[in-house]
Scaffold this motif. Structure first.
Motif, PDB file in Angstrom:
ATOM      1  N   ASP A   1       8.688 -16.382  18.629  1.00  0.00           N
ATOM      2  CA  ASP A   1       7.108 -16.494  18.371  1.00  0.00           C
ATOM      3  C   ASP A   1       6.377 -16.282  19.487  1.00  0.00           C
ATOM      4  O   ASP A   1       4.948 -15.366  19.184  1.00  0.00           O
ATOM      5  N   ALA A   2       6.688 -16.459  20.694  1.00  0.00           N
ATOM      6  CA  ALA A   2       5.894 -16.076  21.980  1.00  0.00           C
ATOM      7  C   ALA A   2       6.054 -14.512  21.960  1.00  0.00           C
ATOM      8  O   ALA A   2       4.546 -13.784  22.447  1.00  0.00           O
TER       9      ALA A   2
ATOM     10  N   SER B   1      -1.588 -19.083  17.139  1.00  0.00           N
ATOM     11  CA  SER B   1      -1.084 -17.841  17.948  1.00  0.00           C
ATOM     12  C   SER B   1      -2.254 -16.975  17.914  1.00  0.00           C
ATOM     13  O   SER B   1      -3.296 -17.079  17.178  1.00  0.00           O
ATOM     14  N   SER B   2      -1.883 -15.995  18.754  1.00  0.00           N
ATOM     15  CA  SER B   2      -3.090 -14.816  18.712  1.00  0.00           C
ATOM     16  C   SER B   2      -3.341 -13.894  17.623  1.00  0.00           C
ATOM     17  O   SER B   2      -4.388 -13.322  17.390  1.00  0.00           O
TER      18      SER B   2
ATOM     19  N   TYR C   1       2.675 -21.400  14.693  1.00  0.00           N
ATOM     20  CA  TYR C   1       3.101 -22.131  15.513  1.00  0.00           C
ATOM     21  C   TYR C   1       3.899 -21.117  16.635  1.00  0.00           C
ATOM     22  O   TYR C   1       4.661 -20.505  16.304  1.00  0.00           O
ATOM     23  N   ILE C   2       3.578 -21.390  17.944  1.00  0.00           N
ATOM     24  CA  ILE C   2       4.618 -20.779  18.965  1.00  0.00           C
ATOM     25  C   ILE C   2       5.519 -21.987  19.476  1.00  0.00           C
ATOM     26  O   ILE C   2       5.129 -22.633  20.190  1.00  0.00           O
TER      27      ILE C   2
ATOM     28  N   ASN D   1       0.599 -23.748  26.778  1.00  0.00           N
ATOM     29  CA  ASN D   1      -0.014 -24.705  25.837  1.00  0.00           C
ATOM     30  C   ASN D   1      -0.098 -26.047  26.738  1.00  0.00           C
ATOM     31  O   ASN D   1       0.733 -26.478  27.270  1.00  0.00           O
TER      32      ASN D   1
ATOM     33  N   GLN E   1       5.761 -12.123  19.665  1.00  0.00           N
ATOM     34  CA  GLN E   1       4.792 -11.700  18.719  1.00  0.00           C
ATOM     35  C   GLN E   1       3.579 -11.994  19.412  1.00  0.00           C
ATOM     36  O   GLN E   1       2.573 -11.100  18.995  1.00  0.00           O
ATOM     37  N   ALA E   2       3.264 -13.103  19.920  1.00  0.00           N
ATOM     38  CA  ALA E   2       1.908 -13.530  20.364  1.00  0.00           C
ATOM     39  C   ALA E   2       1.606 -12.614  21.445  1.00  0.00           C
ATOM     40  O   ALA E   2       0.434 -12.062  21.423  1.00  0.00           O
TER      41      ALA E   2
ATOM     42  N   PHE F   1      -2.967 -21.687  24.104  1.00  0.00           N
ATOM     43  CA  PHE F   1      -2.928 -22.011  22.686  1.00  0.00           C
ATOM     44  C   PHE F   1      -2.581 -23.424  22.449  1.00  0.00           C
ATOM     45  O   PHE F   1      -2.051 -24.210  23.606  1.00  0.00           O
TER      46      PHE F   1
ATOM     47  N   LEU G   1       1.780 -17.541  28.201  1.00  0.00           N
ATOM     48  CA  LEU G   1       1.192 -18.406  27.087  1.00  0.00           C
ATOM     49  C   LEU G   1       1.472 -19.543  27.509  1.00  0.00           C
ATOM     50  O   LEU G   1       2.524 -20.156  27.914  1.00  0.00           O
TER      51      LEU G   1
END
Ligand code: ZN
Length: 251
Positions: free
Chosen positions: A134-135, A121-122, A128-129, A192, A137-138, A149, A190
């Motif tokens: 989680d996203a 993550s950033s 882990y995203i 992946n 927060q990133a 990512f 974001l």
């Protein structure tokens, strides 16, 4: 500018070759690698040499396996198979490859004025995203519009858009042979691209992406490769057979 985006190759030379063959007909200027060149697979030297051979046409961040397999980190938190594979890898990496692996910087790093790459993550290379939480927060920890990512080995898209004073966050799993994302100016992303060498979304094909900064598009691809060969190499190397078997199922 067109970037070839690769993540989580995990010493799978056959998967990397599948991607290289597939991408030969497409144009790209630079390679952006999101970490985990090694670990799990049986061809760490071939993969690291290939990355090294790209010279200055690359943007690289390190992954957790790159740290552990090069002896920078103990890997006490790894499961049994990952630990066995990292000890095996550290033992076999040639000096020049070990040195190059140890030079991979911690992410995130900027690859264009509005895009960055990171491993996990950033705000934490090991995070882990998986979820929209989680996203979020990133997104909050990095201001740029687009972040690529890796780490989860699952092709995923998170978007964040502010409309009429409300922020909407969406998650989408990206499946299929080819996916095109049209980047819109008021939306943050974001992305992946999935894993080259050890996909975990039940699709065993190798995954990669192309990011075109001029047409504002991201293309994701899945390509078949010689999975049986990659599996055989793992078993013949004396690595845990489960690491070869999982390639058959993309798990
Ligand atoms: Zn990985």
């Amino acid at each position: 500018m067109r970037f070839l985006i690769l993540s989580d190759i995990h010493a799978n030379w056959d998967a990397l070759q599948g991607v290289v063959r597939h991408v030969r007909r497409k144009r790209y200027d630079r390679v952006a690698f999101l970490g985990d060149a090694v670990g799990y697979g049986a061809s760490p030297n071939a993969v690291v040499s290939w990355l090294h051979g790209l010279g200055s046409a690359t943007e690289i961040v390190r992954g957790n396996h790159d740290r552990v397999c090069s002896g920078l980190d103990s890997g006490d938190y790894f499961n049994r198979y990952a630990r066995e594979a990292s000890a095996w890898t550290l033992d076999r990496l040639e000096e020049k490859n070990l040195e190059f692996l140890r030079s991979f910087p911690e992410g995130p790093i900027e690859i264009s004025p509005d895009a960055a790459i990171c491993h996990g993550s950033s705000f934490d290379e090991d995070a882990y995203i998986f979820s929209v939480y989680d996203a979020e927060q990133a997104f909050e920890s990095l201001p740029n519009q687009i972040t690529f990512f890796g780490h989860t080995h699952v092709p995923t898209l998170f978007t964040r858009r502010a409309e009429n004073g409300e922020t909407t966050l969406r998650a989408r799993l990206l499946s299929g042979r080819r996916t095109v994302i049209d980047l819109e100016p008021e939306t943050r992303y974001l992305i992946n691209p999935g894993s080259v060498g050890q996909p975990r979304d039940r699709d065993p094909r190798a995954a990669y992406a192309i990011f075109d900064t001029d047409s504002r598009r991201v293309y994701l691809y899945r390509v078949p490769y010689r999975i049986a060969t990659a599996r055989r190499r793992i078993i013949q190397a004396g690595l845990p057979p489960v690491l070869g078997d999982r390639l058959l199922h993309g798990a």
